[in-house]
Enzyme design. Structure first.
Site, short mmCIF file in Angstrom:
data_model
loop_
_atom_site.label_atom_id
_atom_site.label_comp_id
_atom_site.label_asym_id
_atom_site.label_seq_id
_atom_site.Cartn_x
_atom_site.Cartn_y
_atom_site.Cartn_z
N HIS A 1 28.78 -0.93 4.91
CA HIS A 1 27.90 -0.92 6.09
C HIS A 1 26.45 -0.66 5.69
O HIS A 1 25.54 -1.41 6.07
CB HIS A 1 28.38 0.17 7.07
CG HIS A 1 27.51 0.30 8.29
ND1 HIS A 1 27.90 -0.16 9.53
CD2 HIS A 1 26.26 0.85 8.47
CE1 HIS A 1 26.94 0.09 10.40
NE2 HIS A 1 25.94 0.71 9.79
N GLU A 2 26.22 0.40 4.91
CA GLU A 2 24.85 0.75 4.53
C GLU A 2 24.25 -0.27 3.57
O GLU A 2 23.05 -0.54 3.61
CB GLU A 2 24.81 2.15 3.91
CG GLU A 2 25.26 3.27 4.85
CD GLU A 2 24.46 3.32 6.14
OE1 GLU A 2 23.28 2.91 6.12
OE2 GLU A 2 25.02 3.76 7.16
N HIS B 1 22.62 -3.05 5.48
CA HIS B 1 21.22 -2.76 5.82
C HIS B 1 20.32 -2.92 4.60
O HIS B 1 19.27 -3.56 4.67
CB HIS B 1 21.08 -1.31 6.32
CG HIS B 1 21.75 -1.04 7.63
ND1 HIS B 1 21.50 -1.77 8.77
CD2 HIS B 1 22.67 -0.09 7.99
CE1 HIS B 1 22.21 -1.28 9.77
NE2 HIS B 1 22.94 -0.27 9.32
N ASP C 1 22.51 2.84 14.66
CA ASP C 1 22.05 1.46 14.83
C ASP C 1 21.76 1.14 16.29
O ASP C 1 20.80 0.43 16.60
CB ASP C 1 23.09 0.49 14.27
CG ASP C 1 23.25 0.63 12.76
OD1 ASP C 1 22.30 1.10 12.12
OD2 ASP C 1 24.32 0.28 12.24
#
Length: 285
Positions: A40-41, A44, A134
């Site tokens: 997930h990170e 980004h 988010d």
């Protein structure tokens, strides 16, 4: 990709959680959760790197992760949306391939169910409209379409605080002894407090980057009428993200002259005329 991976930082307390998980038999669950958080990170981080953003650090905490960027609002809203949504998007393909692997018999039912459950939980939690999640960042981007930079950030924090208090009350009545949730709530409160303390610093960075022209792609004009007695700083606090401001100075109900926004920025940062009035700049530049 390697440059982004070098930005990953493991919080010291995370190793304590790993040890506890091993002792209590939840190590596999922890590995699943951490794997999801890392992907997930990285979503980004990689998207930010592709767009030439300055990735400061990707922190993995005992209860989640945070991708920190050294950017202060002078990127386009489209870029910001790409960076924010790149995290939640990772869950879609992870769940899809998780289902494929389960159908092919490569993943046992228990691990498949845990993988899907944690994916959904992390995705839903991250989309809550609370900063710095988010969902909170999406609210922040939306507010910047309607309010000046400093006002948008202020209302983003206050809105997040109100929603966080509601979430806190829900946890208090529904899960009063859930230690993990209380830790997460504490982290969110601390994040909002820090954001509130740094809101004026963030505004100065926003103006500085605008003054030096770093990575700005402003294509829309938003004329701004100001009274001749208004301080330069007050005018600068009315600047919007994504717009260039021709400044029209009004005195006694009539137009006294016009200023380019760069003239105000130059007066404030270069000439240090922090207490100058708008009318004082009309005949200087």
């Amino acid at each position: 990709m390697w440059q982004v991976l070098k930005k990953i930082h493991f919080h010291p307390l995370l190793w304590l959680v790993v040890g506890i998980s091993i002792l209590t038999g939840y190590f596999i669950d922890l590995v699943i959760v951490l794997s999801i958080l890392v992907v997930h990170e990285l979503g980004h981080g990689v998207m930010a790197h592709v767009l030439s953003w300055r990735v400061k650090r990707i922190s993995l905490l005992p209860f989640g992760g945070v991708a920190e960027m050294d950017e202060y609002g002078n990127r386009s809203m489209k870029e910001e949306l790409f960076v924010v949504l790149a995290g939640p998007f990772q869950h879609i393909w992870m769940m899809f391939f998780g289902w494929i692997f389960f159908v092919m018999g490569w993943i046992p039912p228990y691990y498949y169910e845990a993988f899907m459950m944690y994916n959904v939980m992390i995705l839903v939690f991250n989309l809550l409209p609370i900063w710095p999640l988010d969902g909170g960042r999406l609210v922040n981007i939306t507010l910047h379409s309607f309010f000046p930079y400093i006002e948008a950030n202020k209302w983003s924090i206050l809105t997040s605080l109100g929603l966080l208090i509601c979430l806190n009350l829900s946890v208090m009545f529904m899960f009063p002894f859930h230690f993990h949730l209380w830790v997460v709530l504490s982290f969110l409160y601390v994040s909002l407090w820090r954001e509130w303390k740094q809101r004026k610093y963030a505004h100065m960075k926003f103006l500085l980057e605008r003054y030096y022209g770093k990575k700005t792609k402003v294509t829309k004009l938003k004329p701004m009428k100001v009274q001749s007695e208004e301080l330069v700083l007050t005018v600068l606090e009315r600047f919007y993200k994504g717009y260039k401001h021709p400044v029209i100075v009004i005195e006694d109900g009539r137009e006294a002259g016009k200023l380019d926004e760069n003239e105000l920025l130059f007066a404030f940062f270069a000439d240090k005329r922090t207490m100058a009035k708008a009318k004082d700049l009309l005949y200087l530049y």
